[in-house]
Motif scaffolding. Structure first.
Motif, short mmCIF file in Angstrom:
data_model
loop_
_atom_site.label_atom_id
_atom_site.label_comp_id
_atom_site.label_asym_id
_atom_site.label_seq_id
_atom_site.Cartn_x
_atom_site.Cartn_y
_atom_site.Cartn_z
N ASP A 201 24.57 57.20 5.81
CA ASP A 201 23.77 55.86 6.31
C ASP A 201 23.92 55.77 7.78
O ASP A 201 23.77 54.59 8.23
CB ASP A 201 24.44 54.61 5.56
CG ASP A 201 24.25 54.68 3.89
OD1 ASP A 201 23.06 55.35 3.58
OD2 ASP A 201 25.16 54.72 3.40
N THR A 202 24.12 56.82 8.46
CA THR A 202 24.15 56.69 9.93
C THR A 202 23.50 57.97 10.43
O THR A 202 23.19 59.07 9.65
CB THR A 202 25.74 56.66 10.47
OG1 THR A 202 25.67 56.25 11.74
CG2 THR A 202 26.51 57.94 10.30
N ARG A 203 23.22 57.87 11.73
CA ARG A 203 22.36 59.09 12.26
C ARG A 203 23.34 59.79 13.45
O ARG A 203 23.50 59.36 14.70
CB ARG A 203 21.03 58.64 12.83
CG ARG A 203 20.28 59.86 13.34
CD ARG A 203 18.98 59.22 13.88
NE ARG A 203 18.44 60.70 14.13
CZ ARG A 203 17.18 60.72 15.04
NH1 ARG A 203 16.49 59.61 15.02
NH2 ARG A 203 16.46 61.78 15.10
N ASP A 235 24.22 55.47 17.35
CA ASP A 235 25.07 54.66 16.22
C ASP A 235 26.37 54.46 16.27
O ASP A 235 27.27 54.19 15.18
CB ASP A 235 24.46 55.33 14.74
CG ASP A 235 23.08 54.92 14.14
OD1 ASP A 235 22.54 54.08 14.89
OD2 ASP A 235 22.70 55.45 13.22
N PHE A 243 27.74 52.36 13.19
CA PHE A 243 26.82 51.66 12.45
C PHE A 243 26.28 52.60 11.22
O PHE A 243 25.81 53.62 11.28
CB PHE A 243 25.71 51.19 13.50
CG PHE A 243 24.41 50.60 12.69
CD1 PHE A 243 24.43 49.21 12.48
CD2 PHE A 243 23.44 51.32 12.37
CE1 PHE A 243 23.44 48.60 11.59
CE2 PHE A 243 22.14 50.40 11.92
CZ PHE A 243 22.29 49.20 11.52
N ARG A 244 26.32 51.56 10.02
CA ARG A 244 25.67 52.22 8.92
C ARG A 244 24.81 51.39 8.36
O ARG A 244 24.92 50.34 8.02
CB ARG A 244 27.05 52.72 7.93
CG ARG A 244 27.85 53.46 8.48
CD ARG A 244 28.92 54.01 7.29
NE ARG A 244 29.96 54.66 7.97
CZ ARG A 244 30.03 56.10 8.34
NH1 ARG A 244 29.21 56.83 8.18
NH2 ARG A 244 31.23 56.56 8.93
N ARG A 245 23.75 51.90 7.96
CA ARG A 245 22.51 51.28 7.51
C ARG A 245 22.83 50.34 6.16
O ARG A 245 22.31 49.52 5.78
CB ARG A 245 21.35 51.98 7.24
CG ARG A 245 20.48 52.18 8.68
CD ARG A 245 19.67 53.25 8.87
NE ARG A 245 19.31 53.43 10.51
CZ ARG A 245 20.28 53.88 11.38
NH1 ARG A 245 21.28 54.40 11.09
NH2 ARG A 245 20.18 53.91 12.46
N SER A 246 23.87 50.94 5.64
CA SER A 246 24.26 50.40 4.22
C SER A 246 25.12 49.11 4.20
O SER A 246 25.53 48.41 3.49
CB SER A 246 25.18 51.37 3.43
OG SER A 246 26.35 51.69 4.20
N GLY A 247 25.77 49.10 5.51
CA GLY A 247 26.63 47.93 5.92
C GLY A 247 28.02 48.42 5.76
O GLY A 247 28.98 47.54 6.07
#
Ligand code: NAP
Length: 249
Positions: A201-203, A235, A243-247
């Protein structure tokens, strides 16, 4: 477009080392590659018309044999071999893991530099690129064995610039943040599920992003020393702040 220059990359059988070898070959260098997994290394070398030799940077005899197989002059040494083992807190640290991390990341880098010093000098424009890490100036819980080793790499890079002042030798340290390679697979002893979570969930950066910096630093004019390049993914703000898009953290 051969530039008649020789580049040596340690740990070129995967990840950042492999990508750096490919990028340096594309920039015209003739490559000499070292790593323990000779089958993988030979495959890489073949695709770039380079040379592959078995190398274990933790073994003095192996370093000496590798150095003896190289040409008289070496222009670039990329000290890349290394990595992390485990994530145990200091109060429970594993002796073998810490010793192995110091052996490869610190002593291995110093052994290679010592073994190739004369050949780098003979080139008239030698350049050592140390692959450090943001772990060389940041810390994170569970990471002390690795961060202490990479802090040592930073101290060595700075010391080399002092000791080589006045000689035609350049020293660059490249400090990546999160790069998706086999790094976490090795850290977690082959546990693919645990390794995948590091990049979920990160890049993250790609090995090629770091290889770009290796080529850029080496292709500056001889009077220009790029001391340090820090590269993180957008990120990532700190070693332990991703930073992870999933939170998830
Ligand atoms: P990787 O894919 O696991 O590559 C590590 C390379 O080092 C392999 O080619 C491995 O080859 C070689 N190596 C390990 N121990 C060695 C030894 N004793 N002698 C010779 N070669 C050895 O991981 P990577 O991410 O590309 O790591 C390369 C460097 O980047 C390391 O110094 C690492 O600390 C640093 N770094 C990585 C990251 C990241 O997020 N990935 C971030 C900052 C810094 P063999 O197993 O075939 O010997």
């Amino acid at each position: 477009m051969n530039n008649n220059k020789i580049a040596v990359v340690t740990g070129a059988s995967s990840g950042i080392g492999e990508a750096s070898a490919r990028a340096l070959a594309a920039a015209g260098y003739t490559l000499y590659l070292g790593a323990r997994r000779l089958d993988r290394l030979t495959t890489v070398a073949k695709t770039i018309s380079g040379h592959a030799f078995a190398l274990d940077v933790t073994d003095i005899a192996s370093v000496q044999a590798f150095a003896a197989a190289l040409p008289r002059q070496v222009h670039v040494l990329v000290n890349n071999a290394g990595g992390a083992l485990g994530l145990a807190p200091v109060a429970e640290f594993d002796e073998d893991q810490w010793l192995a991390m110091y052996q490869s990341n610190v002593l291995g880098l110093a052994r290679m530099t010592r073994a190739l010093h004369g050949k780098l000098l003979a080139s008239g424009d030698g350049h050592v690129i140390n692959i450090g890490s943001i772990a060389g100036f940041e810390t994170y819980a569970g990471g002390a064995g690795y961060t202490a080793a990479k802090h040592a790499v930073r101290a060595i890079s700075e010391t080399l610039r002092l000791e080589w002042l006045g000689k035609p030798l350049r020293v660059t340290e490249i400090d990546p943040g999160l790069v998706e390679t086999d790094f976490s697979l090795v850290r977690f002893a082959g546990d693919a599920e645990r390794a995948a979570k590091v990049y979920a969930d990160t890049r993250p950066l790609l090995a090629e992003d770091i290889a770009d910096a290796v080529v850029w630093a080496t292709t500056r004019p001889a009077h220009v020393n790029v001391d340090q390049i820090v590269i993180r993914p957008t990120d990532q703000a700190r070693a332990d702040k991703v930073f992870r898009r999933s939170g998830a953290s």
